[in-house]
Design a protein around this motif. Structure first.
Motif, PDB file in Angstrom:
ATOM      1  N   ASP A 124       4.547   9.105  -5.294  1.00 53.65           N
ATOM      2  CA  ASP A 124       4.616  10.139  -6.345  1.00 53.65           C
ATOM      3  C   ASP A 124       4.079   9.659  -7.514  1.00 53.65           C
ATOM      4  O   ASP A 124       3.190  10.246  -8.112  1.00 53.65           O
ATOM      5  CB  ASP A 124       6.018  10.606  -6.727  1.00 53.65           C
ATOM      6  N   ILE A 125       4.262   8.272  -7.874  1.00 49.67           N
ATOM      7  CA  ILE A 125       3.731   7.812  -9.203  1.00 49.67           C
ATOM      8  C   ILE A 125       2.213   7.569  -9.131  1.00 49.67           C
ATOM      9  O   ILE A 125       1.373   7.753  -9.954  1.00 49.67           O
ATOM     10  CB  ILE A 125       4.597   6.500  -9.543  1.00 49.67           C
ATOM     11  N   VAL A 126       1.847   6.991  -7.850  1.00 52.35           N
ATOM     12  CA  VAL A 126       0.495   6.524  -7.902  1.00 52.35           C
ATOM     13  C   VAL A 126      -0.413   7.764  -7.714  1.00 52.35           C
ATOM     14  O   VAL A 126      -1.453   7.965  -8.538  1.00 52.35           O
ATOM     15  CB  VAL A 126       0.079   5.683  -6.485  1.00 52.35           C
ATOM     16  N   HIS A 127      -0.068   8.888  -7.080  1.00 54.93           N
ATOM     17  CA  HIS A 127      -0.363  10.408  -7.021  1.00 54.93           C
ATOM     18  C   HIS A 127      -0.565  10.799  -8.770  1.00 54.93           C
ATOM     19  O   HIS A 127      -1.636  11.115  -8.940  1.00 54.93           O
ATOM     20  CB  HIS A 127       0.171  11.267  -6.068  1.00 54.93           C
ATOM     21  N   GLU A 128       0.461  10.626  -9.261  1.00 54.16           N
ATOM     22  CA  GLU A 128       0.462  11.298 -10.675  1.00 54.16           C
ATOM     23  C   GLU A 128      -0.494  10.523 -11.410  1.00 54.16           C
ATOM     24  O   GLU A 128      -1.172  10.968 -12.193  1.00 54.16           O
ATOM     25  CB  GLU A 128       1.830  11.042 -11.092  1.00 54.16           C
ATOM     26  N   VAL A 129      -0.668   9.208 -11.434  1.00 51.23           N
ATOM     27  CA  VAL A 129      -1.495   8.630 -12.387  1.00 51.23           C
ATOM     28  C   VAL A 129      -3.204   8.606 -11.765  1.00 51.23           C
ATOM     29  O   VAL A 129      -3.591   8.595 -12.562  1.00 51.23           O
ATOM     30  CB  VAL A 129      -1.172   7.000 -12.288  1.00 51.23           C
ATOM     31  N   LEU A 130      -3.150   8.433 -10.542  1.00 46.94           N
ATOM     32  CA  LEU A 130      -4.496   8.119  -9.955  1.00 46.94           C
ATOM     33  C   LEU A 130      -5.031   9.384  -9.435  1.00 46.94           C
ATOM     34  O   LEU A 130      -6.316   9.463  -9.277  1.00 46.94           O
ATOM     35  CB  LEU A 130      -4.673   7.119  -9.177  1.00 46.94           C
ATOM     36  N   GLY A 131      -4.188  10.488  -9.057  1.00 42.12           N
ATOM     37  CA  GLY A 131      -4.752  11.571  -8.507  1.00 42.12           C
ATOM     38  C   GLY A 131      -5.032  11.341  -6.955  1.00 42.12           C
ATOM     39  O   GLY A 131      -4.645  10.414  -6.528  1.00 42.12           O
ATOM     40  N   SER A 132      -5.770  12.311  -6.142  1.00 44.28           N
ATOM     41  CA  SER A 132      -5.839  12.090  -4.874  1.00 44.28           C
ATOM     42  C   SER A 132      -7.088  12.531  -4.249  1.00 44.28           C
ATOM     43  O   SER A 132      -7.138  12.664  -3.088  1.00 44.28           O
ATOM     44  CB  SER A 132      -4.620  12.944  -4.007  1.00 44.28           C
ATOM     45  N   SER A 133      -7.998  12.686  -4.993  1.00 48.74           N
ATOM     46  CA  SER A 133      -9.208  13.221  -4.587  1.00 48.74           C
ATOM     47  C   SER A 133     -10.148  12.031  -3.762  1.00 48.74           C
ATOM     48  O   SER A 133     -11.044  12.434  -3.526  1.00 48.74           O
ATOM     49  CB  SER A 133      -9.748  14.075  -5.540  1.00 48.74           C
ATOM     50  N   ASP A 134      -9.736  10.923  -4.360  1.00 45.00           N
ATOM     51  CA  ASP A 134     -10.594   9.673  -3.882  1.00 45.00           C
ATOM     52  C   ASP A 134     -10.484   9.528  -2.208  1.00 45.00           C
ATOM     53  O   ASP A 134      -9.512  10.217  -1.715  1.00 45.00           O
ATOM     54  CB  ASP A 134     -10.368   8.283  -4.649  1.00 45.00           C
ATOM     55  N   THR A 135     -11.440   8.705  -1.640  1.00 43.88           N
ATOM     56  CA  THR A 135     -11.391   8.747  -0.454  1.00 43.88           C
ATOM     57  C   THR A 135     -10.054   7.913   0.166  1.00 43.88           C
ATOM     58  O   THR A 135      -9.795   8.101   1.489  1.00 43.88           O
ATOM     59  CB  THR A 135     -12.560   7.986   0.314  1.00 43.88           C
TER      60      THR A 135
END
Lengths: 160, 198
Positions: A124-135
């Protein structure tokens, strides 16, 4: 060996117990100086907010992400993170591919269940900080290793 | 975001770090947890300030050195592997900063008139319960200021901060026997300087 001197010993204990008003006067500025001191880190790709089409890119230092993870995990669970390692893409060393965490747990805790909660929280935290549109997408492996268990609260137990 | 915990996974209720042991704070701070480092600052700031005040000429020098010590510690944390205690490591950084400032309070020439001017203690059996406490402590501070810097540093770390000789040796980059020797000479001098209070 120097013989203990009762008068000097008592004087020293008096000096030890005396308040340090000079410290009280500067403590806020010392903390401000520390807060203003950056620690160098490695940039990680972060996804722009959906709909943002402006040119350029966003990066977040690995140090920032590691600090957030460390703080949130020890605040939420009865555990203590002792190492947080990031795994990068072979071809793009700014792309986060995975996270490995060493954790100290507590006797009486179901470690596998705790590990699941930690993995979910980290995702959750990684998604919140970095987002998820990268490969790297949503499938970054998050590995948790319990390297130690202690009696009671791991934040109050000294290491062996 | 709250997480529903399965049974057996204990959510933390006490989140503060104020009473966490040093090695817990060190590990957390190395991971970048600023709250942990701020507990370290609050824990050791008064000790470093107390030490610096007896080693440097002015309060502004002390403030500069203590601030530089913590900023340097924050920057260097990643390289600190715990070979010494956190306190010893911080004192070692502080001690190097003190030397770097070149504003060390130099040993002051002994002025016999200083102690002659103090009231006689012949009738005072316990200087700590007598009205002359302040005068005695003033004399002690003056006597400390008269010591050579290494003797003063060693005495303060040993007697005021209760550090061991190996720890003091690490801070001052001496052998433990060297630290003992400085402490012995400092104590002998202080006894002489303060004999009127015995």
């Amino acid at each position: 060996m120097t013989e203990p001197d009762p008068l000097l010993s008592r004087a020293a204990s008096f000096l030890r117990a005396a308040p340090e008003p000079g410290w009280d006067a500067i403590s806020d500025s010392v903390l401000a100086a520390v807060r203003a001191t950056p620690q160098h880190g490695w940039p990680l790709h972060a996804a722009p907010i959906p709909g943002d089409t402006a040119p350029g890119s966003i990066h977040v230092s690995d140090h920032v992400l590691r600090a957030i993870l460390a703080r949130e995990l020890r605040r939420r669970f009865l555990c203590r993170p002792t190492a947080i390692t990031f795994i990068f893409d072979d071809r793009d060393d700014r792309l986060l591919r995975g996270v490995h965490l060493d954790i100290t747990g507590s006797y009486g805790t179901e470690l596998r269940a705790l590990g699941d909660h930690i993995r979910a929280t980290v995702a959750d935290i990684v998604h919140e900080v970095l987002g998820s549109s990268d490969t790297a997408g949503e499938n970054r492996p998050i590995d948790v290793t319990f390297t130690d268990v202690v009696t009671g609260d791991p934040l109050r137990s000294t290491e062996n | 975001m709250p997480i529903a915990l399965r049974s057996g996974v204990i959510a933390r209720t006490e989140t503060g770090l104020a009473d966490a042991p040093d090695d817990v704070l060190r590990t957390a701070a190395i991971l970048g947890d600023r709250e942990a480092f701020e507990v370290i600052v609050a824990r050791y700031g008064p000790q470093l300030y107390r030490y610096g005040r007896r080693m440097l000429r002015t309060e502004s020098d002390v403030a500069d050195v203590v601030q530089e010590t913590f900023v340097a510690a924050w920057r260097q944390l990643g390289a600190f592997r715990g070979a010494s205690s956190l306190r010893t490591w911080l004192f070692a950084i502080c001690s190097r900063k003190i030397v770097d400032t070149r504003r060390i309070k130099r040993a002051q020439p002994i002025d016999d008139q200083l102690l002659e001017a103090l009231p006689s203690t012949a009738a005072v059996s316990d200087p700590f319960t007598a009205a002359s406490n302040a005068a005695f402590l003033g004399a002690l501070e003056q006597a400390l200021a008269e010591l050579p810097a290494r003797q003063r540093a060693t005495w303060v770390m040993r007697e005021v901060e209760l550090m061991t000789f190996p720890e003091i040796a690490q801070v001052l980059q001496l052998s433990p026997d060297g630290a003992r020797g400085h402490h012995h000479r400092a104590t002998a001098t202080l006894r002489i300087r303060l004999r009127r209070w015995q």
